[in-house]
Design a protein around this motif. Structure first.
Motif, short mmCIF file in Angstrom:
data_model
loop_
_atom_site.label_atom_id
_atom_site.label_comp_id
_atom_site.label_asym_id
_atom_site.label_seq_id
_atom_site.Cartn_x
_atom_site.Cartn_y
_atom_site.Cartn_z
N PHE A 284 0.85 -1.19 0.00
CA PHE A 284 0.00 0.00 0.00
C PHE A 284 0.88 1.23 0.00
O PHE A 284 1.85 1.31 0.77
CB PHE A 284 -0.91 0.02 1.24
CG PHE A 284 -1.52 1.37 1.50
CD1 PHE A 284 -2.62 1.80 0.78
CD2 PHE A 284 -0.99 2.23 2.46
CE1 PHE A 284 -3.17 3.05 0.99
CE2 PHE A 284 -1.53 3.47 2.69
CZ PHE A 284 -2.63 3.89 1.96
N TRP A 285 0.58 2.19 -0.88
CA TRP A 285 1.27 3.47 -0.90
C TRP A 285 0.27 4.60 -0.71
O TRP A 285 -0.80 4.60 -1.33
CB TRP A 285 1.97 3.71 -2.24
CG TRP A 285 3.24 2.94 -2.44
CD1 TRP A 285 3.77 1.97 -1.63
CD2 TRP A 285 4.13 3.07 -3.55
NE1 TRP A 285 4.93 1.49 -2.16
CE2 TRP A 285 5.19 2.14 -3.33
CE3 TRP A 285 4.16 3.87 -4.68
CZ2 TRP A 285 6.25 2.01 -4.24
CZ3 TRP A 285 5.21 3.74 -5.58
CH2 TRP A 285 6.24 2.82 -5.35
N GLU A 286 0.62 5.53 0.16
CA GLU A 286 -0.12 6.79 0.28
C GLU A 286 0.82 7.90 -0.19
O GLU A 286 1.92 8.07 0.35
CB GLU A 286 -0.57 7.04 1.72
CG GLU A 286 -1.33 8.35 1.88
CD GLU A 286 -1.72 8.63 3.32
OE1 GLU A 286 -2.66 9.39 3.53
OE2 GLU A 286 -1.06 8.08 4.23
N THR A 287 0.37 8.66 -1.18
CA THR A 287 1.23 9.68 -1.80
C THR A 287 0.48 11.00 -1.89
O THR A 287 -0.67 11.05 -2.34
CB THR A 287 1.65 9.24 -3.22
OG1 THR A 287 2.24 7.94 -3.17
CG2 THR A 287 2.63 10.22 -3.83
N LEU A 288 1.13 12.06 -1.44
CA LEU A 288 0.61 13.41 -1.59
C LEU A 288 1.23 14.01 -2.85
O LEU A 288 2.46 14.02 -2.99
CB LEU A 288 0.95 14.27 -0.37
CG LEU A 288 0.53 15.76 -0.44
CD1 LEU A 288 -0.99 15.89 -0.52
CD2 LEU A 288 1.07 16.52 0.77
N ILE A 289 0.40 14.49 -3.75
CA ILE A 289 0.88 15.04 -5.01
C ILE A 289 0.81 16.56 -4.96
O ILE A 289 -0.24 17.13 -4.65
CB ILE A 289 0.03 14.51 -6.19
CG1 ILE A 289 0.07 12.99 -6.21
CG2 ILE A 289 0.52 15.09 -7.51
CD1 ILE A 289 -0.98 12.38 -7.08
N GLU A 290 1.93 17.20 -5.23
CA GLU A 290 2.01 18.65 -5.27
C GLU A 290 2.27 19.10 -6.70
O GLU A 290 3.05 18.48 -7.42
CB GLU A 290 3.12 19.17 -4.36
CG GLU A 290 2.90 18.85 -2.88
CD GLU A 290 4.02 19.38 -2.00
OE1 GLU A 290 5.05 19.83 -2.57
OE2 GLU A 290 3.88 19.33 -0.78
N ILE A 291 1.60 20.16 -7.10
CA ILE A 291 1.83 20.78 -8.40
C ILE A 291 2.34 22.19 -8.17
O ILE A 291 1.65 23.01 -7.55
CB ILE A 291 0.54 20.81 -9.26
CG1 ILE A 291 -0.03 19.41 -9.43
CG2 ILE A 291 0.82 21.46 -10.61
CD1 ILE A 291 0.86 18.46 -10.21
N ASP A 292 3.56 22.45 -8.64
CA ASP A 292 4.21 23.75 -8.43
C ASP A 292 4.23 24.13 -6.96
O ASP A 292 3.99 25.29 -6.59
CB ASP A 292 3.51 24.85 -9.26
CG ASP A 292 3.68 24.64 -10.76
OD1 ASP A 292 4.69 24.04 -11.16
OD2 ASP A 292 2.79 25.08 -11.52
N GLY A 293 4.50 23.13 -6.10
CA GLY A 293 4.64 23.37 -4.67
C GLY A 293 3.35 23.43 -3.89
O GLY A 293 3.38 23.62 -2.67
N VAL A 294 2.19 23.26 -4.54
CA VAL A 294 0.90 23.36 -3.87
C VAL A 294 0.26 21.96 -3.81
O VAL A 294 0.16 21.29 -4.85
CB VAL A 294 -0.05 24.32 -4.61
CG1 VAL A 294 -1.41 24.38 -3.93
CG2 VAL A 294 0.58 25.71 -4.69
N PRO A 295 -0.17 21.47 -2.62
CA PRO A 295 -0.83 20.16 -2.53
C PRO A 295 -2.06 20.11 -3.43
O PRO A 295 -2.94 20.97 -3.35
CB PRO A 295 -1.21 20.05 -1.06
CG PRO A 295 -0.24 20.94 -0.34
CD PRO A 295 -0.01 22.09 -1.28
N ALA A 296 -2.10 19.11 -4.32
CA ALA A 296 -3.17 19.04 -5.31
C ALA A 296 -4.02 17.78 -5.20
O ALA A 296 -5.12 17.73 -5.75
CB ALA A 296 -2.57 19.11 -6.72
N GLY A 297 -3.53 16.74 -4.51
CA GLY A 297 -4.33 15.54 -4.42
C GLY A 297 -3.60 14.42 -3.70
O GLY A 297 -2.41 14.51 -3.41
N PHE A 298 -4.37 13.37 -3.41
CA PHE A 298 -3.84 12.17 -2.76
C PHE A 298 -3.95 10.98 -3.70
O PHE A 298 -4.92 10.86 -4.46
CB PHE A 298 -4.65 11.82 -1.50
CG PHE A 298 -4.24 12.58 -0.28
CD1 PHE A 298 -3.16 12.16 0.47
CD2 PHE A 298 -4.94 13.70 0.13
CE1 PHE A 298 -2.78 12.84 1.61
CE2 PHE A 298 -4.57 14.39 1.26
CZ PHE A 298 -3.48 13.96 2.01
N ALA A 299 -2.97 10.10 -3.64
CA ALA A 299 -3.06 8.81 -4.30
C ALA A 299 -2.93 7.73 -3.24
O ALA A 299 -1.93 7.68 -2.52
CB ALA A 299 -1.96 8.66 -5.35
#
Length: 250
Positions: free
Chosen positions: A128-143
């Motif tokens: 299981f992986w929990e990943t926080l995705i940032e776009i240009d330094g701003v949190p944009a979503g979770f995987a």
């Protein structure tokens, strides 16, 4: 999505599994409506509050679709036609520079979600992986992503199975799907997805610096190889996240 990883109280788990088993054995066939809540609660011998909670979880996991005033319908197997080439979520959240921050990477027992969609036996273990995705330094979503068990992944070749458990330090984090596409011939892979609405929730809101009640889009995805599920995921994108760019094709 974080809630999907946590084992619910045992009565809720049993009720969830009873409904899923009844779908599999044809008691509630795909594409048909479930009985009305009072009738279904009576058939299952449970209270309506407990049933309603489990129906919400089943909808979040893509097993059923619920509509106010209409009821609950068992989802049909998807058609072969779809949209967009199979791509990792960080690649779809563009333009912009995507950075994946790994919050968790664990070899866990199946959850309700991963066990159902990956057909995992209760005694198996899956990454299981929990990943926080940032776009240009701003949190944009979770995987939140789960891989199939080791025997299933071994059929894909050694590269993905070896890489998925690689401890840090290592290459920069990615989503699990990005790693799968990088190590397996994507011509052998297919996927199906569902999309719904939810809220961010307390834990995810804290991680993103957003209020818990922030509306969000929840995308569930199951990736298959030769018709066998190899990866299941929940992607959570709150209001204000970058647009996902999709191209429809016939």
């Amino acid at each position: 999505m974080a809630q999907g990883r946590t084992r619910r109280r045992q009565p809720r788990v049993e009720l969830y599994e009873r409904i899923v088993a009844a779908i599999h054995d044809g008691t509630y066939p795909s594409g048909t409506k479930l009985p009305a809540e009072p009738v279904l609660a009576a058939e299952l011998g449970v209270g309506r509050p407990a049933l309603r909670e489990v129906l919400i979880l089943l909808q979040e996991d893509g097993v059923i679709t619920r509509r106010h005033g209409v009821g609950s319908r068992v989802n049909q197997p998807p058609t072969t036609r779809g949209i967009e080439r199979l791509s990792p979520v960080e690649a779809l959240l563009g333009p912009g520079t995507a950075v994946c921050r790994r919050l968790a990477a664990d070899l866990d027992e199946p959850t309700d979600f991963s066990g159902f969609h990956l057909r995992l036996p209760p005694t198996s273990r899956a990454w299981f992986w929990e990943t926080l995705i940032e776009i240009d330094g701003v949190p944009a979503g979770f995987a939140h992503e789960w891989a199939a068990d080791a025997p299933t992944l071994a059929d894909l070749g050694p590269d993905f199975l070896d890489a998925i458990g690689e401890p840090a330090p290592g290459p920069p984090p990615t989503s699990m799907l990005a790693l799968l596409l990088a190590t397996v011939d994507d011509r052998t892979l297919g996927a199906r997805s569902t999309m719904g609405a939810t809220i961010l929730g307390k834990e995810r809101g804290r991680a993103m610096g957003r209020p818990p009640e922030t509306p969000a889009i929840l995308i569930t995805q199951v990736v298959t190889a030769d018709a066998h599920p190899v990866l299941a995921a929940k992607y959570l994108l709150p209001a204000g996240a970058p647009l996902i760019h999709l191209t429809q094709r016939h």
